[in-house]
Design an enzyme around this catalytic site. Structure first.
Site, PDB file in Angstrom:
ATOM      1  N   LYS A   1       4.118  -7.079  -0.293  1.00 41.45           N
ATOM      2  CA  LYS A   1       4.452  -6.859   1.112  1.00 41.45           C
ATOM      3  C   LYS A   1       5.654  -7.737   1.488  1.00 41.45           C
ATOM      4  CE  LYS A   1      -0.247  -5.902   2.774  1.00 41.45           C
ATOM      5  NZ  LYS A   1      -0.042  -4.585   3.382  1.00 41.45           N
TER       6      LYS A   1
ATOM      7  N   ARG B   1      -8.728   1.363  -0.614  1.00 40.67           N
ATOM      8  CA  ARG B   1      -9.458   2.590  -0.962  1.00 40.67           C
ATOM      9  C   ARG B   1     -10.056   2.493  -2.359  1.00 40.67           C
ATOM     10  NH1 ARG B   1      -4.350   5.473   1.017  1.00 40.67           N
ATOM     11  NH2 ARG B   1      -4.323   3.464   2.034  1.00 40.67           N
TER      12      ARG B   1
END
Length: 200
Positions: free
Chosen positions: A49, A123
């Site tokens: 990130k 996920r």
């Protein structure tokens, strides 16, 4: 739990699945499950990130924190219902053992998943957690709480949570409950085109 393990294997603290079963109605075999995403810190993995997007990623465990808060409330109120509380805890760290874009990982369910971006780690953790909870407890309903995508905030703002559901009755109940407790939800679609787009 190959997906779950891959996400957390580069961290100093190994990934953990924490499960608590509350039996408020021991004569009834039915139960519901609350599952929380608990990324204690999310660097984004090798798909790092950028500055401005990573600083608050200790908050990527908020789904698990919400499930833990629900457990606290249930223990105080002692409802006559059976609930499974599951927290998928991992740190998406960077190291020599990091999973990589292009990796193909095997889930607990036996499906393989091609990694396109290591910052889609939530996920993966949830997929194996869902499988474990379904196999061990066979819940009649399963509700997941997670910070999965910033796109939800772009679409709905910071006061309304996105709701995805494959069950109209449960979705309707959650929407009504959210209104009552001033936690608004907005139902978002799961269309066939979305399922097709995930295939590699």
């Amino acid at each position: 739990m190959g997906l779950f393990h891959a996400v957390g294997r580069a961290a100093l603290s190994e990934p953990r699945l924490i499960v608590v079963k509350y039996e408020g109605d021991p004569d009834n075999k039915d139960c519901i499950a609350l599952v929380g995403k608990g990324l204690t810190y999310d660097t984004g993995g090798l798909n790092l990130k950028p500055t401005g997007s990573m600083e608050n990623m200790y908050g990527d465990k908020n789904g698990a924190c919400a499930v833990l808060g629900a457990l606290h409330g249930v223990l105080n109120s002692q409802p006559k219902i059976n609930i499974v509380f599951a927290l998928g805890i991992a740190e998406n760290a960077i190291g020599s053992r990091s999973y990589k874009p292009g990796d193909i990982l095997k889930s607990m369910k036996g499906l393989t998943v091609e990694i396109g971006n290591t910052d889609a780690e939530g996920r993966l953790v949830l997929a194996d957690t869902f499988t474990y909870v379904q196999r061990e407890f066979k819940p009649t309903e399963m509700i997941d709480l997670a910070t999965l995508t910033g796109a939800c905030m772009v679409a709905l703002g910071s006061e309304t949570a996105g709701l995805f559901s494959n069950n109209d009755e449960i979705a309707s109940s959650l929407l009504k409950s959210g209104t009552k407790v001033f936690e608004p939800l907005w139902r978002l679609p799961i269309a066939q085109e979305h399922r097709d787009a995930m295939k590699s």
